[in-house]
Design a protein around this motif. Sequence first.
Motif, mmCIF file in Angstrom:
data_model
loop_
_atom_site.group_PDB
_atom_site.id
_atom_site.type_symbol
_atom_site.label_atom_id
_atom_site.label_comp_id
_atom_site.label_asym_id
_atom_site.label_seq_id
_atom_site.Cartn_x
_atom_site.Cartn_y
_atom_site.Cartn_z
ATOM 1 N N THR A 134 0.810 -1.222 0.000
ATOM 2 C CA THR A 134 0.000 0.000 0.000
ATOM 3 C C THR A 134 0.841 1.268 0.000
ATOM 4 N N THR A 135 2.126 1.171 0.389
ATOM 5 C CA THR A 135 2.946 2.372 0.539
ATOM 6 C C THR A 135 4.165 2.407 -0.373
ATOM 7 N N GLY A 136 4.498 1.326 -1.043
ATOM 8 C CA GLY A 136 5.706 1.272 -1.855
ATOM 9 C C GLY A 136 5.672 2.237 -3.026
ATOM 10 N N THR A 137 6.848 2.767 -3.394
ATOM 11 C CA THR A 137 6.946 3.791 -4.439
ATOM 12 C C THR A 137 7.856 3.358 -5.586
ATOM 13 N N SER A 138 8.027 2.074 -5.797
ATOM 14 C CA SER A 138 8.972 1.623 -6.818
ATOM 15 C C SER A 138 8.570 2.106 -8.207
ATOM 16 N N SER A 139 9.532 2.109 -9.123
ATOM 17 C CA SER A 139 9.247 2.353 -10.530
ATOM 18 C C SER A 139 8.723 1.040 -11.130
ATOM 19 N N TYR A 140 9.524 0.288 -11.858
ATOM 20 C CA TYR A 140 9.079 -1.014 -12.360
ATOM 21 C C TYR A 140 9.218 -2.070 -11.264
ATOM 22 N N LEU A 141 8.313 -3.034 -11.281
ATOM 23 C CA LEU A 141 8.493 -4.201 -10.422
ATOM 24 C C LEU A 141 9.659 -5.042 -10.921
ATOM 25 N N ALA A 142 9.765 -5.172 -12.248
ATOM 26 C CA ALA A 142 10.899 -5.869 -12.866
ATOM 27 C C ALA A 142 11.236 -5.160 -14.163
ATOM 28 N N ASP A 143 12.513 -4.871 -14.363
ATOM 29 C CA ASP A 143 12.961 -4.119 -15.531
ATOM 30 C C ASP A 143 14.112 -4.857 -16.190
ATOM 31 N N PHE A 144 13.955 -5.097 -17.493
ATOM 32 C CA PHE A 144 14.989 -5.737 -18.308
ATOM 33 C C PHE A 144 15.281 -4.777 -19.466
ATOM 34 N N PRO A 145 16.025 -3.683 -19.214
ATOM 35 C CA PRO A 145 16.104 -2.587 -20.179
ATOM 36 C C PRO A 145 16.774 -2.937 -21.493
ATOM 37 N N ASN A 146 17.668 -3.955 -21.489
ATOM 38 C CA ASN A 146 18.360 -4.348 -22.721
ATOM 39 C C ASN A 146 17.879 -5.683 -23.259
ATOM 40 N N GLY A 147 16.705 -6.129 -22.839
ATOM 41 C CA GLY A 147 16.184 -7.403 -23.315
ATOM 42 C C GLY A 147 16.918 -8.581 -22.721
ATOM 43 N N GLY A 148 17.388 -9.468 -23.573
ATOM 44 C CA GLY A 148 18.003 -10.712 -23.128
ATOM 45 C C GLY A 148 16.988 -11.833 -23.115
ATOM 46 N N LYS A 149 17.442 -13.005 -22.718
ATOM 47 C CA LYS A 149 16.545 -14.143 -22.541
ATOM 48 C C LYS A 149 15.942 -14.050 -21.150
ATOM 49 N N VAL A 150 14.649 -13.784 -21.068
ATOM 50 C CA VAL A 150 13.966 -13.614 -19.781
ATOM 51 C C VAL A 150 12.894 -14.681 -19.645
#
Length: 206
Positions: A134-150
Motif C-alpha cells: 500500500t505504501t511502496g513507491t517503486s518504478s518497475y516491479l521488474a525491468d529488463f532494459p536491454n532485453g536478453g533471454k527472460v
Amino acid sequence: LFADGSNAQGKGLWVVSSPNITIDSIEFRNATVPDQNGAGIRVEPGVNLTVRNSGFFDNENGILAAAGATTITIDRSEFGRNGRGDGYTHNIYVNQINRIAVTSSFFHEAKIGHNFKSRAKESVIENSYFMDGTTGTSSYLADFPNGGKVVLKGNMFHKGPNADNPNAISYGAEGLSNPSNTFEAVHNTVVITRSGGAFLAIASGT
C-alpha cells in the motif's frame, strides 16, 4: 551486518571478487557510500555468486553487480526498502552479466527505483514475489532494459497505488542489445492497484 556509516572500498558492506562464493544466512543493512551508490553486496566482474537465506534492507542498493562474465544465483532471500529515492538505485541491479537466476525470493518497496533490474544476457525468475504493497513507491516491479533471454515462472507481481511508474514489468525499454532477446512468462499473477499503466511493456522486435 549494520553498516553504521562504514563501507568497503567506497562500494558497500561487502565487495565480492573471488571466482566462486556462497553467502548464506546474512542480513545486509543501511549501506551508504559517498557516491550514493552503496550496496549490501557489490559484485565485481567474473564472479560466480550464490546467495541463500539472506536479506538486504535499507541500503542504497541491495545487490549491485558490475558488467562481466558473472553468474548470480539467489534463493530464498529478501530485498526490502533499498534505494535512495533518486531513481538510480534499486533493490537489486545487475549490469551486463551472463546470467541471474532467482527462486523463492521476495522483493518489496524499493524506493522510487526498481524492485528488480537486470541487463543480463539471461534472467530466470521463479516462484518469487515482487510487491509494492500500500505504501511502496517503486518504478518497475521488474525491468529488463536491454532485453536478453527472460523467463518468468510462477511469480506474483503487485504494483501499488503509490508506485512511481504505472507499468509493472518492462522489457527492452533501452533497446534490445543482448545476443538473444526472448520473453517468456508462464503461470504468473500480475495485479495493479495504481491507476493506468500496463501489466507488460514489451519492446517491438522481441
